[in-house]
Design a protein around this motif. Structure first.
Motif, PDB file in Angstrom:
ATOM      1  N   PHE A 131       0.527  -1.475  -0.152  1.00  0.00           N
ATOM      2  CA  PHE A 131       0.029   0.172   0.256  1.00  0.00           C
ATOM      3  C   PHE A 131       0.862   1.332   0.380  1.00  0.00           C
ATOM      4  CE2 PHE A 131      -2.101  -3.408   2.410  1.00  0.00           C
ATOM      5  CZ  PHE A 131      -3.538  -3.174   1.524  1.00  0.00           C
ATOM      6  N   THR A 132       1.928   1.051  -1.044  1.00  0.00           N
ATOM      7  CA  THR A 132       2.798   2.574  -0.153  1.00  0.00           C
ATOM      8  C   THR A 132       3.293   2.460  -2.464  1.00  0.00           C
ATOM      9  OG1 THR A 132       5.334   1.563  -0.167  1.00  0.00           O
ATOM     10  CG2 THR A 132       3.845   2.339   1.690  1.00  0.00           C
ATOM     11  N   ILE A 133       3.579   3.061  -3.393  1.00  0.00           N
ATOM     12  CA  ILE A 133       4.723   3.239  -4.100  1.00  0.00           C
ATOM     13  C   ILE A 133       5.975   2.425  -4.454  1.00  0.00           C
ATOM     14  CG2 ILE A 133       6.195   5.621  -3.969  1.00  0.00           C
ATOM     15  CD1 ILE A 133       5.492   6.908  -6.185  1.00  0.00           C
ATOM     16  N   TRP A 134       6.086   1.635  -3.413  1.00  0.00           N
ATOM     17  CA  TRP A 134       7.651   1.646  -3.475  1.00  0.00           C
ATOM     18  C   TRP A 134       6.728   0.272  -3.437  1.00  0.00           C
ATOM     19  CZ3 TRP A 134      11.551   3.828  -4.401  1.00  0.00           C
ATOM     20  CH2 TRP A 134      12.080   5.186  -3.530  1.00  0.00           C
ATOM     21  N   GLY A 135       5.838  -0.257  -3.063  1.00  0.00           N
ATOM     22  CA  GLY A 135       5.404  -1.977  -3.247  1.00  0.00           C
ATOM     23  C   GLY A 135       4.527  -1.809  -4.812  1.00  0.00           C
ATOM     24  N   ALA A 136       4.204  -0.110  -5.110  1.00  0.00           N
ATOM     25  CA  ALA A 136       3.655  -0.484  -6.391  1.00  0.00           C
ATOM     26  C   ALA A 136       5.123  -0.594  -8.189  1.00  0.00           C
ATOM     27  CB  ALA A 136       2.813   0.498  -7.318  1.00  0.00           C
ATOM     28  N   ILE A 137       6.410   0.026  -7.590  1.00  0.00           N
ATOM     29  CA  ILE A 137       7.588   0.182  -7.460  1.00  0.00           C
ATOM     30  C   ILE A 137       7.672  -1.488  -7.916  1.00  0.00           C
ATOM     31  CG2 ILE A 137       9.667   0.007  -8.148  1.00  0.00           C
ATOM     32  CD1 ILE A 137       8.785   3.127  -7.327  1.00  0.00           C
ATOM     33  N   ALA A 138       7.575  -2.317  -6.884  1.00  0.00           N
ATOM     34  CA  ALA A 138       7.899  -3.485  -6.925  1.00  0.00           C
ATOM     35  C   ALA A 138       6.833  -4.689  -7.597  1.00  0.00           C
ATOM     36  CB  ALA A 138       7.928  -4.072  -5.637  1.00  0.00           C
ATOM     37  N   ALA A 139       5.393  -4.441  -7.438  1.00  0.00           N
ATOM     38  CA  ALA A 139       5.031  -5.115  -8.391  1.00  0.00           C
ATOM     39  C   ALA A 139       4.797  -5.571 -10.281  1.00  0.00           C
ATOM     40  CB  ALA A 139       3.545  -5.102  -8.120  1.00  0.00           C
ATOM     41  N   THR A 140       5.262  -4.147 -10.248  1.00  0.00           N
ATOM     42  CA  THR A 140       5.503  -3.868 -12.124  1.00  0.00           C
ATOM     43  C   THR A 140       7.362  -4.018 -12.072  1.00  0.00           C
ATOM     44  OG1 THR A 140       5.671  -1.366 -11.084  1.00  0.00           O
ATOM     45  CG2 THR A 140       3.523  -1.079 -12.059  1.00  0.00           C
ATOM     46  N   THR A 141       7.373  -4.289 -11.404  1.00  0.00           N
ATOM     47  CA  THR A 141       9.045  -4.294 -11.680  1.00  0.00           C
ATOM     48  C   THR A 141       9.124  -5.941 -11.711  1.00  0.00           C
ATOM     49  OG1 THR A 141       9.667  -3.013 -10.528  1.00  0.00           O
ATOM     50  CG2 THR A 141      11.571  -4.830 -11.226  1.00  0.00           C
ATOM     51  N   PHE A 142       8.331  -6.626 -10.489  1.00  0.00           N
ATOM     52  CA  PHE A 142       7.838  -8.233 -11.006  1.00  0.00           C
ATOM     53  C   PHE A 142       7.838  -8.372 -12.750  1.00  0.00           C
ATOM     54  CE2 PHE A 142       5.150 -12.086 -10.119  1.00  0.00           C
ATOM     55  CZ  PHE A 142       6.259 -12.644  -9.615  1.00  0.00           C
ATOM     56  N   VAL A 143       6.436  -8.429 -12.745  1.00  0.00           N
ATOM     57  CA  VAL A 143       6.012  -7.934 -14.170  1.00  0.00           C
ATOM     58  C   VAL A 143       6.440  -8.081 -15.165  1.00  0.00           C
ATOM     59  CG1 VAL A 143       3.601  -8.296 -13.079  1.00  0.00           C
ATOM     60  CG2 VAL A 143       4.435  -6.214 -14.427  1.00  0.00           C
ATOM     61  N   SER A 144       7.602  -6.977 -15.097  1.00  0.00           N
ATOM     62  CA  SER A 144       7.883  -6.531 -16.822  1.00  0.00           C
ATOM     63  C   SER A 144       9.550  -6.942 -16.835  1.00  0.00           C
ATOM     64  CB  SER A 144       8.581  -5.121 -16.591  1.00  0.00           C
ATOM     65  OG  SER A 144       8.946  -4.517 -15.296  1.00  0.00           O
ATOM     66  N   ILE A 145      10.378  -7.356 -15.565  1.00  0.00           N
ATOM     67  CA  ILE A 145      11.841  -8.002 -16.241  1.00  0.00           C
ATOM     68  C   ILE A 145      12.393  -8.806 -17.557  1.00  0.00           C
ATOM     69  CG2 ILE A 145      11.636  -9.079 -14.516  1.00  0.00           C
ATOM     70  CD1 ILE A 145      14.502  -7.908 -12.850  1.00  0.00           C
ATOM     71  N   PRO A 146      10.793  -9.764 -16.966  1.00  0.00           N
ATOM     72  CA  PRO A 146      10.846 -10.987 -17.945  1.00  0.00           C
ATOM     73  C   PRO A 146      11.509 -10.226 -19.315  1.00  0.00           C
ATOM     74  CG  PRO A 146       9.572 -11.330 -16.679  1.00  0.00           C
ATOM     75  CD  PRO A 146       9.707 -10.028 -16.618  1.00  0.00           C
ATOM     76  N   ILE A 209      -2.613  -4.062  -7.768  1.00  0.00           N
ATOM     77  CA  ILE A 209      -3.597  -3.877  -7.517  1.00  0.00           C
ATOM     78  C   ILE A 209      -3.832  -5.104  -6.054  1.00  0.00           C
ATOM     79  CG2 ILE A 209      -5.542  -5.507  -8.415  1.00  0.00           C
ATOM     80  CD1 ILE A 209      -7.420  -3.596  -7.783  1.00  0.00           C
ATOM     81  N   THR A 210      -3.403  -6.239  -6.059  1.00  0.00           N
ATOM     82  CA  THR A 210      -3.227  -6.650  -4.870  1.00  0.00           C
ATOM     83  C   THR A 210      -1.832  -6.290  -3.794  1.00  0.00           C
ATOM     84  OG1 THR A 210      -4.120  -8.544  -6.625  1.00  0.00           O
ATOM     85  CG2 THR A 210      -3.146  -9.798  -4.464  1.00  0.00           C
ATOM     86  N   PHE A 211      -0.824  -6.367  -4.650  1.00  0.00           N
ATOM     87  CA  PHE A 211      -0.160  -5.982  -3.277  1.00  0.00           C
ATOM     88  C   PHE A 211       0.149  -4.456  -2.940  1.00  0.00           C
ATOM     89  CE2 PHE A 211       4.993  -4.886  -2.666  1.00  0.00           C
ATOM     90  CZ  PHE A 211       4.277  -6.044  -1.811  1.00  0.00           C
ATOM     91  N   ALA A 212      -0.201  -3.780  -4.037  1.00  0.00           N
ATOM     92  CA  ALA A 212      -0.194  -2.352  -3.309  1.00  0.00           C
ATOM     93  C   ALA A 212      -1.659  -1.674  -3.349  1.00  0.00           C
ATOM     94  CB  ALA A 212       0.675  -1.397  -4.448  1.00  0.00           C
ATOM     95  N   GLY A 213      -2.356  -2.285  -3.561  1.00  0.00           N
ATOM     96  CA  GLY A 213      -3.994  -1.894  -3.428  1.00  0.00           C
ATOM     97  C   GLY A 213      -4.274  -0.611  -4.336  1.00  0.00           C
ATOM     98  N   ASN A 214      -5.354   0.469  -4.339  1.00  0.00           N
ATOM     99  CA  ASN A 214      -5.853   0.840  -5.391  1.00  0.00           C
ATOM    100  C   ASN A 214      -6.160   2.700  -4.725  1.00  0.00           C
ATOM    101  OD1 ASN A 214      -6.683   2.766  -7.421  1.00  0.00           O
ATOM    102  ND2 ASN A 214      -9.003   1.267  -7.549  1.00  0.00           N
ATOM    103  N   LEU A 215      -5.276   2.138  -4.073  1.00  0.00           N
ATOM    104  CA  LEU A 215      -5.443   4.560  -3.205  1.00  0.00           C
ATOM    105  C   LEU A 215      -4.692   5.578  -3.755  1.00  0.00           C
ATOM    106  CD1 LEU A 215      -3.249   2.852   0.316  1.00  0.00           C
ATOM    107  CD2 LEU A 215      -5.868   2.624  -0.081  1.00  0.00           C
ATOM    108  N   ALA A 216      -5.784   6.356  -4.159  1.00  0.00           N
ATOM    109  CA  ALA A 216      -5.842   7.651  -4.526  1.00  0.00           C
ATOM    110  C   ALA A 216      -4.894   8.492  -4.252  1.00  0.00           C
ATOM    111  CB  ALA A 216      -7.152   8.384  -4.854  1.00  0.00           C
ATOM    112  N   GLY A 217      -4.048   8.856  -4.865  1.00  0.00           N
ATOM    113  CA  GLY A 217      -2.672   9.744  -5.097  1.00  0.00           C
ATOM    114  C   GLY A 217      -1.623   8.454  -4.461  1.00  0.00           C
TER     115      GLY A 217
END
Length: 262
Positions: A131-146, A209-217
């Motif tokens: 539920f932080t921006i770092w979580g969003a970065i971790a989640a997107t890195t996980f799916v894009s690194i391959p 949305i699963t790891f970082a949530g959907n928190l506006a801003g």
């Protein structure tokens, strides 16, 4: 031998190609047709799209950068190191490419969540990713690194080793050969990997949305904003979707010579 300029495409291939083009082009055209253009400014402002856009750009650029920093060394190991079970290692690091994103999000929670096998230790020293921006970065890195791994590994395997061997024979150190010979030769593949990783991160939904949530801003990127807005204002959701389309097209056109180099 050069191809004959008058050669015709078989009718079956033409029909199938047309159907494929329509499958891709029609949804984009439908967005353009159905968009409430007269309410463009009001809809985007009221839906928080600009905040989500800024967050999406930040998160996706960070994910692309991390994909390069972490993925390029993995590609080097896969292409040039005699590690045990290399095929299994490749399958593991490429797995997020075919794994359902929501499953990746659940896995990230199990590993890095506050009660996860690593997350509990991070939480103990005051680091929280969920539920932080770092979580969003971790989640997107996980799916894009391959995508970065595949691009750089393919580039390494296609390099002519004689260039590096010649530099070494002239007394260049391994670090110098890497900086001045190998990396410059890999620039097209690195650029392609960066763009593909960025585009994948920009459109990521399930893991985020699963790891970082959907928190506006805080963690609500553009895809999450589309999902939330679609439930109450379909017109605004279409306009936000078009933001993603335009942004992606701009990058693809700007990088066309590197991604689609002949």
């Amino acid at each position: 031998m050069a191809a004959s300029p008058g050669r015709k495409t078989p009718i079956v291939i033409s029909v199938l190609a047309t159907l494929g083009i329509l499958l891709v082009a029609l949804p984009i055209a439908a967005l353009l047709i159905r968009a409430p253009w007269s309410h463009l400014v009001d809809e985007l402002s009221s839906s928080g799209a600009w905040t989500a856009l800024r967050l999406s750009i930040l998160v996706s650029l960070a994910a692309a950068g991390l994909s390069l920093i972490l993925g390029a060394p993995i590609a080097w190991v896969l292409a040039r190191s005699d590690v045990p079970a290399r095929s299994l290692l490749r399958a593991i690091v490429i797995l997020p490419l075919v794994l359902p994103p929501v499953v990746g999000g659940v896995g990230l929670l199990a590993a890095l969540g506050r009660s996860g096998i690593v997350g509990r230790w991070l939480d103990g020293i005051g680091i929280q990713l969920t539920f932080t921006i770092w979580g969003a970065i971790a989640a997107t890195t996980f799916v894009s690194i391959p995508l970065m791994i595949l691009a750089v590994e393919a580039g390494l395997r296609s390099l002519d080793p004689r260039f590096e061997q010649a530099a070494s024979a002239m007394g260049a150190s391994r670090g110098y050969v890497l900086r001045r010979v190998t990396v410059p030769l890999l620039r097209p593949q690195i650029a392609a990997g960066l763009v593909l990783a960025w585009a994948r991160a920009l459109g990521e939904f399930g893991a985020t949305i699963t790891f970082a949530g959907n928190l506006a801003g805080r963690t609500q990127t553009l895809p999450l904003a589309v999902y939330q807005t679609r439930q109450t204002d379909p017109g605004a959701a279409i306009l936000i979707s078009l933001l993603l389309v335009v942004l992606s097209l701009i990058v693809l056109v700007a990088m066309r010579d590197r991604i689609f180099a002949r």
